[in-house]
Write a protein that holds these residues in place. Sequence first.
Motif, PDB file in Angstrom:
ATOM      1  N   ILE A 153       0.875  -1.177   0.000  1.00  0.00           N
ATOM      2  CA  ILE A 153       0.000   0.000   0.000  1.00  0.00           C
ATOM      3  C   ILE A 153       0.909   1.222   0.000  1.00  0.00           C
ATOM      4  CG2 ILE A 153      -1.821   1.270   1.199  1.00  0.00           C
ATOM      5  CD1 ILE A 153      -2.634  -1.385   2.520  1.00  0.00           C
ATOM      6  N   HIS A 154       0.804   2.040  -1.050  1.00  0.00           N
ATOM      7  CA  HIS A 154       1.690   3.183  -1.221  1.00  0.00           C
ATOM      8  C   HIS A 154       0.941   4.492  -0.964  1.00  0.00           C
ATOM      9  CE1 HIS A 154       4.589   0.577  -3.403  1.00  0.00           C
ATOM     10  NE2 HIS A 154       3.512   0.046  -3.971  1.00  0.00           N
ATOM     11  N   PRO A 155       1.366   5.306   0.001  1.00  0.00           N
ATOM     12  CA  PRO A 155       0.799   6.660   0.120  1.00  0.00           C
ATOM     13  C   PRO A 155       1.256   7.490  -1.094  1.00  0.00           C
ATOM     14  CG  PRO A 155       1.976   6.008   2.114  1.00  0.00           C
ATOM     15  CD  PRO A 155       2.345   5.022   1.058  1.00  0.00           C
ATOM     16  N   VAL A 156       0.336   8.201  -1.732  1.00  0.00           N
ATOM     17  CA  VAL A 156       0.671   9.002  -2.913  1.00  0.00           C
ATOM     18  C   VAL A 156       0.034  10.385  -2.789  1.00  0.00           C
ATOM     19  CG1 VAL A 156       0.961   7.034  -4.467  1.00  0.00           C
ATOM     20  CG2 VAL A 156      -1.313   8.025  -4.158  1.00  0.00           C
ATOM     21  N   ALA A 157       0.361  11.256  -3.733  1.00  0.00           N
ATOM     22  CA  ALA A 157      -0.241  12.587  -3.758  1.00  0.00           C
ATOM     23  C   ALA A 157      -1.748  12.474  -4.000  1.00  0.00           C
ATOM     24  CB  ALA A 157       0.409  13.431  -4.848  1.00  0.00           C
ATOM     25  N   THR A 158      -2.493  13.457  -3.512  1.00  0.00           N
ATOM     26  CA  THR A 158      -3.959  13.381  -3.598  1.00  0.00           C
ATOM     27  C   THR A 158      -4.481  13.453  -5.033  1.00  0.00           C
ATOM     28  OG1 THR A 158      -4.067  15.764  -3.200  1.00  0.00           O
ATOM     29  CG2 THR A 158      -4.321  14.307  -1.292  1.00  0.00           C
ATOM     30  N   ASP A 159      -3.641  13.909  -5.978  1.00  0.00           N
ATOM     31  CA  ASP A 159      -4.088  13.967  -7.371  1.00  0.00           C
ATOM     32  C   ASP A 159      -3.534  12.806  -8.201  1.00  0.00           C
ATOM     33  OD1 ASP A 159      -1.453  14.783  -7.354  1.00  0.00           O
ATOM     34  OD2 ASP A 159      -1.740  16.460  -8.738  1.00  0.00           O
ATOM     35  N   ALA A 160      -2.849  11.858  -7.563  1.00  0.00           N
ATOM     36  CA  ALA A 160      -2.339  10.684  -8.282  1.00  0.00           C
ATOM     37  C   ALA A 160      -3.507   9.821  -8.739  1.00  0.00           C
ATOM     38  CB  ALA A 160      -1.400   9.885  -7.383  1.00  0.00           C
ATOM     39  N   HIS A 161      -3.369   9.204  -9.911  1.00  0.00           N
ATOM     40  CA  HIS A 161      -4.483   8.432 -10.474  1.00  0.00           C
ATOM     41  C   HIS A 161      -3.968   7.106 -11.022  1.00  0.00           C
ATOM     42  CE1 HIS A 161      -8.119   7.462 -12.735  1.00  0.00           C
ATOM     43  NE2 HIS A 161      -8.724   8.481 -12.139  1.00  0.00           N
ATOM     44  N   ALA A 162      -4.537   6.004 -10.552  1.00  0.00           N
ATOM     45  CA  ALA A 162      -4.070   4.673 -10.930  1.00  0.00           C
ATOM     46  C   ALA A 162      -4.209   4.400 -12.424  1.00  0.00           C
ATOM     47  CB  ALA A 162      -4.825   3.605 -10.144  1.00  0.00           C
ATOM     48  N   ARG A 163      -5.240   4.948 -13.040  1.00  0.00           N
ATOM     49  CA  ARG A 163      -5.451   4.696 -14.465  1.00  0.00           C
ATOM     50  C   ARG A 163      -4.749   5.719 -15.352  1.00  0.00           C
ATOM     51  NH1 ARG A 163     -11.238   5.079 -17.722  1.00  0.00           N
ATOM     52  NH2 ARG A 163     -10.400   4.652 -19.794  1.00  0.00           N
ATOM     53  N   PHE A 164      -4.990   6.984 -15.095  1.00  0.00           N
ATOM     54  CA  PHE A 164      -4.517   8.025 -16.010  1.00  0.00           C
ATOM     55  C   PHE A 164      -3.023   8.321 -15.877  1.00  0.00           C
ATOM     56  CE2 PHE A 164      -9.103   9.533 -15.498  1.00  0.00           C
ATOM     57  CZ  PHE A 164      -9.517   8.830 -16.621  1.00  0.00           C
ATOM     58  N   ASP A 165      -2.411   7.998 -14.743  1.00  0.00           N
ATOM     59  CA  ASP A 165      -0.991   8.281 -14.551  1.00  0.00           C
ATOM     60  C   ASP A 165      -0.086   7.136 -14.987  1.00  0.00           C
ATOM     61  OD1 ASP A 165      -1.811  10.664 -13.532  1.00  0.00           O
ATOM     62  OD2 ASP A 165      -1.216  10.282 -11.461  1.00  0.00           O
ATOM     63  N   ALA A 166      -0.647   6.016 -15.369  1.00  0.00           N
ATOM     64  CA  ALA A 166       0.160   4.866 -15.783  1.00  0.00           C
ATOM     65  C   ALA A 166       0.933   5.199 -17.057  1.00  0.00           C
ATOM     66  CB  ALA A 166      -0.726   3.647 -16.001  1.00  0.00           C
ATOM     67  N   LEU A 167       2.239   4.925 -17.036  1.00  0.00           N
ATOM     68  CA  LEU A 167       3.085   5.191 -18.202  1.00  0.00           C
ATOM     69  C   LEU A 167       3.068   4.027 -19.180  1.00  0.00           C
ATOM     70  CD1 LEU A 167       6.206   6.696 -16.362  1.00  0.00           C
ATOM     71  CD2 LEU A 167       4.363   7.947 -17.511  1.00  0.00           C
ATOM     72  N   THR A 168       3.185   2.818 -18.657  1.00  0.00           N
ATOM     73  CA  THR A 168       3.154   1.619 -19.496  1.00  0.00           C
ATOM     74  C   THR A 168       2.413   0.495 -18.781  1.00  0.00           C
ATOM     75  OG1 THR A 168       5.215   0.657 -18.619  1.00  0.00           O
ATOM     76  CG2 THR A 168       5.422   2.182 -20.482  1.00  0.00           C
ATOM     77  N   ARG A 169       1.956  -0.443 -19.582  1.00  0.00           N
ATOM     78  CA  ARG A 169       1.357  -1.676 -19.067  1.00  0.00           C
ATOM     79  C   ARG A 169       1.966  -2.837 -19.834  1.00  0.00           C
ATOM     80  NH1 ARG A 169      -2.357   2.362 -19.188  1.00  0.00           N
ATOM     81  NH2 ARG A 169      -3.798   2.586 -17.420  1.00  0.00           N
ATOM     82  N   THR A 170       2.219  -3.935 -19.138  1.00  0.00           N
ATOM     83  CA  THR A 170       2.811  -5.112 -19.778  1.00  0.00           C
ATOM     84  C   THR A 170       1.918  -6.322 -19.543  1.00  0.00           C
ATOM     85  OG1 THR A 170       5.075  -4.285 -19.495  1.00  0.00           O
ATOM     86  CG2 THR A 170       4.818  -6.646 -19.886  1.00  0.00           C
ATOM     87  N   TYR A 171       1.680  -7.071 -20.616  1.00  0.00           N
ATOM     88  CA  TYR A 171       0.909  -8.307 -20.542  1.00  0.00           C
ATOM     89  C   TYR A 171       1.763  -9.473 -21.032  1.00  0.00           C
ATOM     90  CZ  TYR A 171      -3.598  -5.935 -19.802  1.00  0.00           C
ATOM     91  OH  TYR A 171      -4.639  -5.199 -19.290  1.00  0.00           O
ATOM     92  N   GLU A 172       1.445 -10.651 -20.517  1.00  0.00           N
ATOM     93  CA  GLU A 172       2.008 -11.900 -21.029  1.00  0.00           C
ATOM     94  C   GLU A 172       0.864 -12.826 -21.415  1.00  0.00           C
ATOM     95  OE1 GLU A 172       6.062 -12.208 -18.243  1.00  0.00           O
ATOM     96  OE2 GLU A 172       4.471 -13.729 -18.099  1.00  0.00           O
ATOM     97  N   TYR A 173       1.079 -13.576 -22.506  1.00  0.00           N
ATOM     98  CA  TYR A 173       0.115 -14.625 -22.838  1.00  0.00           C
ATOM     99  C   TYR A 173       0.869 -15.947 -22.898  1.00  0.00           C
ATOM    100  CZ  TYR A 173      -4.050 -16.953 -24.324  1.00  0.00           C
ATOM    101  OH  TYR A 173      -5.132 -17.791 -24.333  1.00  0.00           O
ATOM    102  N   HIS A 174       0.349 -16.950 -22.170  1.00  0.00           N
ATOM    103  CA  HIS A 174       1.018 -18.242 -22.034  1.00  0.00           C
ATOM    104  C   HIS A 174       0.266 -19.323 -22.812  1.00  0.00           C
ATOM    105  CE1 HIS A 174       3.766 -17.183 -18.550  1.00  0.00           C
ATOM    106  NE2 HIS A 174       3.001 -16.112 -18.663  1.00  0.00           N
ATOM    107  N   ILE A 175       1.019 -20.016 -23.672  1.00  0.00           N
ATOM    108  CA  ILE A 175       0.469 -21.124 -24.449  1.00  0.00           C
ATOM    109  C   ILE A 175       1.282 -22.375 -24.148  1.00  0.00           C
ATOM    110  CG2 ILE A 175       0.015 -22.036 -26.759  1.00  0.00           C
ATOM    111  CD1 ILE A 175      -0.176 -19.184 -27.788  1.00  0.00           C
TER     112      ILE A 175
END
Length: 265
Positions: A112-134
């Motif tokens: 659990i990270h304390p952050v600034a009151t205007d921080a946003h989990a969705r809009f502040d994300a710089l990158t997202r990484t996915y893996e698909y396993h076969i």
Amino acid sequence: MKIKLSPFSIIFAIYKSKEIVLRYFLEFAYNGTHYHGWQIQPNAKTVQETLTTALSLLLKNPIELVGAGRTDAGVHAKKMFAHFDYIETFETEELLKKLNSFLPKDIAVHNIHPVATDAHARFDALTRTYEYHITLEKDVFSDETRWYQHRPLNLDLMNEACKILFEYEDFECFSKTNSDVFTFNCTIFNAVWEQKESHVVFTITANRFLRNMVRAIVGTMVNIGMQKTSLSEFRTIIESKNRSKAGFSVPGKGLFLTQVTYPYI
């Protein structure tokens, strides 16, 4: 008799009456097998609802969680983030222990990270990484987290297709139809197929993803690996901006959200 308050007294009274709201980022993982995705929806078990209920009960206040994105039914997350607001401070380690004791075995909170009151989990994300396993061999111990594909795949061709992705930004052809988005443009930073013993893994990183995008890319590339679709046809599919031209959508169970990056975490 009326009491006349000075301007300073009025300002001080307003200040004292205001609650100071603090914002926190929740870092967690989940096995999505038994959930209808992340986002709360009627008459369905979701990760967001399960976490929200747990936090609200333990903090004894209604909590609203805003996720970094949403995953579909059956999709997993090794590292996911969501933010919430609370009017008091709390002991992080103590809440972590209580949460993980309270939550079902397929959801784990890591930090659990304390952050600034205007921080946003969705809009502040710089990158997202996915893996698909076969998995290329039938494996009874990984059925919930890998998609079984018994036909051989040409990874060299599939990695050539990955290089083609970097040449484009508009990926409407891989987006779920009737998606309500302002743009179909995404910047892909990394895309690669790797052989790992009896299974293969597709890793992709971008600034954002469209709904169903990764599963549609994988399905299209599997057709390339089975030499049903050529690399030139892959270009044509992307340029068509037409979902019906792309390949099938692979099952959600092989998909993992593995990383979300922020400028301050």
